[in-house]
Design a protein around this motif. Structure first.
Motif, short mmCIF file in Angstrom:
data_model
loop_
_atom_site.label_atom_id
_atom_site.label_comp_id
_atom_site.label_asym_id
_atom_site.label_seq_id
_atom_site.Cartn_x
_atom_site.Cartn_y
_atom_site.Cartn_z
N GLY A 1 0.81 -1.21 0.00
CA GLY A 1 0.00 0.00 0.00
C GLY A 1 0.84 1.26 0.00
N GLN A 2 1.92 1.28 0.81
CA GLN A 2 2.78 2.46 0.86
C GLN A 2 3.53 2.66 -0.44
OE1 GLN A 2 2.23 4.36 3.81
NE2 GLN A 2 0.78 2.68 3.64
N VAL A 3 3.95 1.56 -1.06
CA VAL A 3 4.66 1.67 -2.34
C VAL A 3 3.73 2.25 -3.41
CG1 VAL A 3 5.72 0.34 -4.21
CG2 VAL A 3 6.33 -0.16 -1.84
N LEU A 4 2.48 1.75 -3.47
CA LEU A 4 1.53 2.27 -4.45
C LEU A 4 1.19 3.73 -4.17
CD1 LEU A 4 -0.95 -0.75 -4.77
CD2 LEU A 4 0.77 0.00 -6.43
N LEU A 5 1.04 4.08 -2.90
CA LEU A 5 0.78 5.47 -2.54
C LEU A 5 1.93 6.38 -2.95
CD1 LEU A 5 -0.94 5.21 0.94
CD2 LEU A 5 -1.74 6.61 -0.96
N ALA A 6 3.15 5.97 -2.63
CA ALA A 6 4.31 6.78 -3.00
C ALA A 6 4.39 6.95 -4.51
CB ALA A 6 5.59 6.14 -2.44
N ALA A 7 4.12 5.86 -5.25
CA ALA A 7 4.15 5.93 -6.71
C ALA A 7 3.06 6.87 -7.23
CB ALA A 7 3.99 4.53 -7.30
N GLY A 8 1.85 6.78 -6.64
CA GLY A 8 0.77 7.65 -7.06
C GLY A 8 1.07 9.11 -6.80
N LEU A 9 1.62 9.42 -5.62
CA LEU A 9 1.97 10.80 -5.30
C LEU A 9 3.09 11.32 -6.20
CD1 LEU A 9 1.84 10.72 -1.39
CD2 LEU A 9 0.20 11.80 -2.93
N LEU A 10 4.07 10.47 -6.47
CA LEU A 10 5.15 10.87 -7.37
C LEU A 10 4.59 11.18 -8.76
CD1 LEU A 10 8.19 11.23 -7.84
CD2 LEU A 10 8.30 8.78 -8.39
#
Length: 479
Positions: free
Chosen positions: A347-356
């Motif tokens: 979840g954190q990886v997907l969130l970081a990717a989405g924000l980036l």
């Protein structure tokens, strides 16, 4: 202490004689939580209409939001600890009643100070509802169904996040703003009836209340959050901000010292000896700071940069905010199969990717279609995070300590939200402004990049969580 085949009922004081369907339990705990979550966000997009109706100043507008946030975040742990002692259902019902009465007072407000005062009382009621909602759910459902129930609970929480900006936007574009609060009154009355009919009383630790601990943690958290909320506006080096930050930190340090000596601590220090409990609270803080600090700025992008109204802006955030409604229940079902660590880190990886993605794509003339995949990615990441965080927090402590564990994590998350909004707003202000669409983008991009980095750190900390066999055997021991 009883050590039978039903330790949950014994430890929580639940009365299993009355059969309760999962749907009834979820409605009983979910409706009040939905009200509390909705009101945390719904006011923000309705502020223009409220300002005109009440003749409010910009300072008043900030207090319409902060008056709710400050007591809500400061009293979460205190409410959970009191509920453990005097009865979780009893305090839950009291919180719903207080929230409902305060909502009516908000709707009846004719002066800015009246709305501010009523919002503060709402925040107190919300603090009594939020942590106990999860604890009562855990006590009311069989162990074999708990992970799925927590997932659905997370989806209901996500629904409040998703609907809040849309409802507030609709009100801001023509409806009477008082209906934001009037709608809570019949819902609150119905919720009280449901809770009393469906849920049984439960308790946590049987020790005495810790009055000094209650005062220290509540005032300490209030000071820290007040300082963080006002830092970007009043200046981080101003006497008022520095004084409250230092005072809050000193009070929390005193709280930690007292808890080590107290014969009946409200937050037993041994909880943090659990690697899972410590790590999940760090992840919760970083996740909340990075995500909600970014959301605060991204939610204004469509209005400030592209000239849309509040309702249209709220609708365009739905690919992000609505995704957790679908994904969180699925994550609850998957916890027992793959473990919380996999879901939280993913979840954190997907969130970081989405924000980036959002940071790198943001431009004055960017099309909405270019942002939708990033919104969906971030929404899936949030959905994978909500339920597993709660699962780990409950599973890493004893059954009798689940109330204070829930209160602690919710307090940490709310503090993370306040820190994230303040920190990313400061980054934004140092690089851009609200003056023109291009200057807003100039500040938005570096701020959201910082948010993505913070969430990336949360992913790394998530790797420290124990594997599923270490802390998920107890909740699934029934099958």
């Amino acid at each position: 202490m009883t050590t039978t085949a039903t330790p949950v009922a014994a430890a929580l004081g639940a009365a299993p004689a009355r059969s309760r369907s999962l749907a009834a339990v979820l409605i009983a705990v979910g409706v009040p939580m939905f009200m509390v979550t909705l009101d945390n966000l719904v006011v923000t997009t309705a502020l223009p209409v409220i300002r005109q109706s009440l003749g409010a100043s910009l300072t008043d507008l900030s207090w319409f939001v902060n008056a709710y946030t400050l007591p809500f975040a400061a009293l979460l742990l205190t409410a959970a600890a009191i509920g453990d002692r005097i009865g979780r259902r009893r305090l839950f019902v009291a919180g719903i009643a207080l929230f409902t009465l305060a909502s009516a007072a908000c709707a009846l407000a004719t002066e800015p100070w009246m709305l501010t005062a009523a919002r503060a009382v709402q925040g107190v009621g919300g603090a009594m509802v939020m942590p106990l909602s999860l604890t009562l759910l855990a006590a009311a459902v069989p162990e074999r169904m708990r992970n799925a129930a927590i997932g659905i609970w997370g989806g209901i929480s996500g629904l409040g996040v998703a609907v809040g900006p849309v409802v507030g936007g609709a009100v801001a574009e023509g409806l009477d703003w008082t209906w934001i609060f009037w709608l809570n009154v019949p819902i609150g009355v119905l919720a009280i009836v449901l809770v009393r009919a469906v849920l049984t009383e439960s308790h946590g630790g049987r020790g005495k209340l810790d009055p000094l601990g209650l005062v220290l943690v509540s005032t300490g958290m209030f000071g820290l959050i007040w300082g963080v909320v006002h830092g970007s506006d009043d200046g981080w080096t101003s006497l008022s901000v520095l004084g409250t930050l230092i005072g809050g930190a000193v009070l929390l340090a005193a709280f930690v010292g007292w808890e080590r000596r107290s014969p009946a601590p409200m937050l037993p220090p041994q909880l943090f000896r659990s690697r899972a409990f410590s790590a999940v609270n760090v992840v919760a803080f970083l996740f909340s700071a990075g995500v909600f600090g970014s959301v605060f700025l991204l939610a204004q992008f469509f209005q400030v940069v592209q000239g849309l109204g509040p309702f249209g802006s709220g609708v365009r955030t739905l690919p992000w905010t609505a995704a957790p409604m679908v994904v969180a229940p699925l994550a609850g079902l998957l916890v027992g199969r793959v473990g919380s660590r996999v879901l939280i880190v993913s979840g954190q990886v997907l969130l970081a990717a989405g924000l980036l993605w959002l940071a790198l794509s943001s431009a004055v003339d960017v099309g909405f279609g270019s942002l939708v995949p990033a919104f969906v990615l971030a929404g899936i990441g949030m959905g994978l995070t909500f339920a597993p965080l709660s699962t780990v927090a409950l599973a890493s402590v004893s059954e009798s300590e689940q109330g204070v564990a829930s209160g602690t994590m919710n307090m940490v998350r709310e503090f993370g939200v306040a820190v994230g909004v303040a920190a990313l707003a400061s980054v934004f202000a140092s690089q851009g402004s609200y003056g023109t669409p291009s200057s807003y983008v100039d500040g938005l991009v570096p701020a959201v990049l910082v948010g993505a980095a913070v969430v990336g750190v949360a992913a790394l900390v998530g790797l420290l969580l124990p594997g599923r066999r270490h802390y998920l055997t107890a909740p699934n021991s029934g099958h």
